[in-house]
Write an enzyme that holds these catalytic residues in place. Sequence first.
Site, PDB file in Angstrom:
ATOM      1  CG  ASP A  99      -7.587   4.978  -0.253  1.00 10.73           C
ATOM      2  OD1 ASP A  99      -7.692   3.813  -0.373  1.00 10.73           O
ATOM      3  OD2 ASP A  99      -6.928   5.552   0.259  1.00 10.73           O
ATOM      4  CD  GLU A 131      -0.098   5.993  -4.026  1.00 12.63           C
ATOM      5  OE1 GLU A 131      -1.054   5.054  -4.415  1.00 12.63           O
ATOM      6  OE2 GLU A 131       0.135   6.338  -2.822  1.00 12.63           O
ATOM      7  CG  ASP A 135      -2.287   0.845   0.978  1.00 11.82           C
ATOM      8  OD1 ASP A 135      -2.279   1.548   0.153  1.00 11.82           O
ATOM      9  OD2 ASP A 135      -3.044   0.401   1.710  1.00 11.82           O
TER      10      ASP A 135
END
Length: 691
Positions: free
Chosen positions: A471, A404, A401
């Site tokens: 998300d 980025e 997770d």
Amino acid sequence: MKFFRQDNALVVQRGNERLFIESWGKNSLRVRMTKDPLMDKNDWALSVPCEKPETQIDIHAVDITEPWYYGPERDSHAAMADEATVTNGNISAKISFEGWISFFNQRGELLTKEYWRTRDRIDRYAVPLRVPGRELKPITGTTDYSLDARFEAFDGEHVYGMGVYQDGCFDRKGSSMELAHRNSQSSVPFFVSSRGYGFLWNNPAIGYANFATNKTEWHSDSTKKMDYWITAGDSPSQIMEQYTSVAGRTPMMPEYGMGFWQCKLRYRTQDEVLEVAREYHRRGIPVDVIVIDFFHWSRQGEFKFDPRCFPNPEKMVRELSDLGIKVCVSVWPTIDQKSENFGEMADSGFLVSADRGSGIHMDWLGNTVFYDTTNPGARKFVWDRCKKNYYDMGIKIFWLDEAEPEYGPYDWDLYRYHAGPVRQCANIYPECYAEGFHDGLKSEGETQTMSLVRSAWAGSQKYGVLTWSGDIHSDFRAFKENLQAGLNMSMAGIPWWTTDIGGFVGGDPRSEDFRELLVRWFAWAVFCPVMRMHGERPPYIPLEKGCEIVDGVPQWGSAQPNEIWCFGEDNYRIMRDFIFMRERLRPYIRKCMERASVDGSPVARPMYYDFPEDEKCAVMVDQYMFGPDILVAPVMEKGMEKRSVYLPCGHCWRDAKTGETHNGGKTVSVDTPIDVIPVFLKDGADIPIYG
């Protein structure tokens, strides 16, 4: 200007600027330009060993005598200059004596060409704007450059790919895209053009791409060189095969990836995980993977279970294995300053550094710094901890997770990686993140790997990356946008993708409107590369009194239950049946995954991919193909009782629900009750869908 051959490349030199064009894969060319004495050695997405045929180079003189340019006094005097053609199979690049590049296929048809608005003595298009097709501009006081590359725009061209953007655009023509990763945005700068070529912007720098009606423009804020790759193909499948041969192909998907994944934000304890798994087993519902989300750990950056909530994870993994369920655990790249690993990682240079300002990257539930995935030593350090604390317990699936990574704010010019300033190489972070776990699993003898990663870049697929769209909100708008996002991820060469079924944020499980959305999304997920339930369902379950901070570690609560029996009995039965539909599809999905690993074929792909000659399919935004034989038309509107489905011509189509057959080349109307997703089988394909 000078033209000459160097090894397998044509070199075009103008002062200290040198342009290199060479064969790179079948029917493909790599184009690089530098103003430095030595070419930057990074191959970025083109690091996979590939075929490099002998480059056919023809340098020849041309008569450039033009009275309108030279004036009448030159009428009787021929002026000569060199130009060149570079050919590799079905693609050729023609470089004018002024250095402009045009690309053609084997039939001499123009694919694309650079956009120049200066003096053009061949086309007689004299424009004093002084806008070149490509330029490296020195950034004053540094050894770096800003880069612009411009190409002509063409009426009627369609552009597919470029990764995940939350804008609802399927055809990227007319789009402006930031070349940067954010939560719910993955920049994967490869596209397929309806003009018969594929194009990779082989540069991980922060920048933008504009596919405007007047020109196509690529920009990098800070870089060392221009680097792109272009391929010619007679079909989208040929283009994709040629691209994945140089950027890498996904491995064969592990069997557990093809079934149903159960997930929520979040299972706080070992008992919660086991209770959910046992209930699915008691109901006779197959679950391939259960995901243990964030903050199951002792502290961010320690990569291990908190013993207060997971007192015996080895036992938990064994019981789940006995139930036929694999465990996937969340890993974040955040390293808390108070974690046991922070000091060693900081001293070893394994953390992302700051050129100026604070070195803290995220202050959510702790002051944390991202580890530097571009540093091989950092990748090994993190894998070694995860091996000891997860893999050695039998856990082989990792949810990577914050990939980025999610800087707050996204001020890329502040940071520096092992690979260089973040402005120059930001977009390789998630690929390097996945590489570390892929290499670690391979070193332990694992032959099939899969990591769930919240971002990707060109070539990430070779590391067994399963991306998801981040998300996103729980509504029908996001639902529709993420069909387009998924299809464009497929066309960017990454065939494994998924979404949070029902969206991540804002879905109240008590709401009938949300329940309708959830069931429609669940039906669509049957026909996604991976079917994964997830979401943050309000309201939050309060923590026990006095449990907000334990031993100085902030705690995080849990959202409402997110299992399929939590949304009403009628909806439960429908979602249960859809899980069994997915199980019936498993042999077909397995074949699709095999093809993806062999030739790069997307699993879920736009109608255009299979029917490029059908203009209606070129702009089809609400239906797609799942493999070569299944046409899927999801229901993505609230309260929809019927929908239209276009059936491409030249084929016979059978309604998987009713058995009714139709000749292609027409649009049909189908009923869409809540327990039905319209699906059509092509040319008599015998695939069991509805029971």
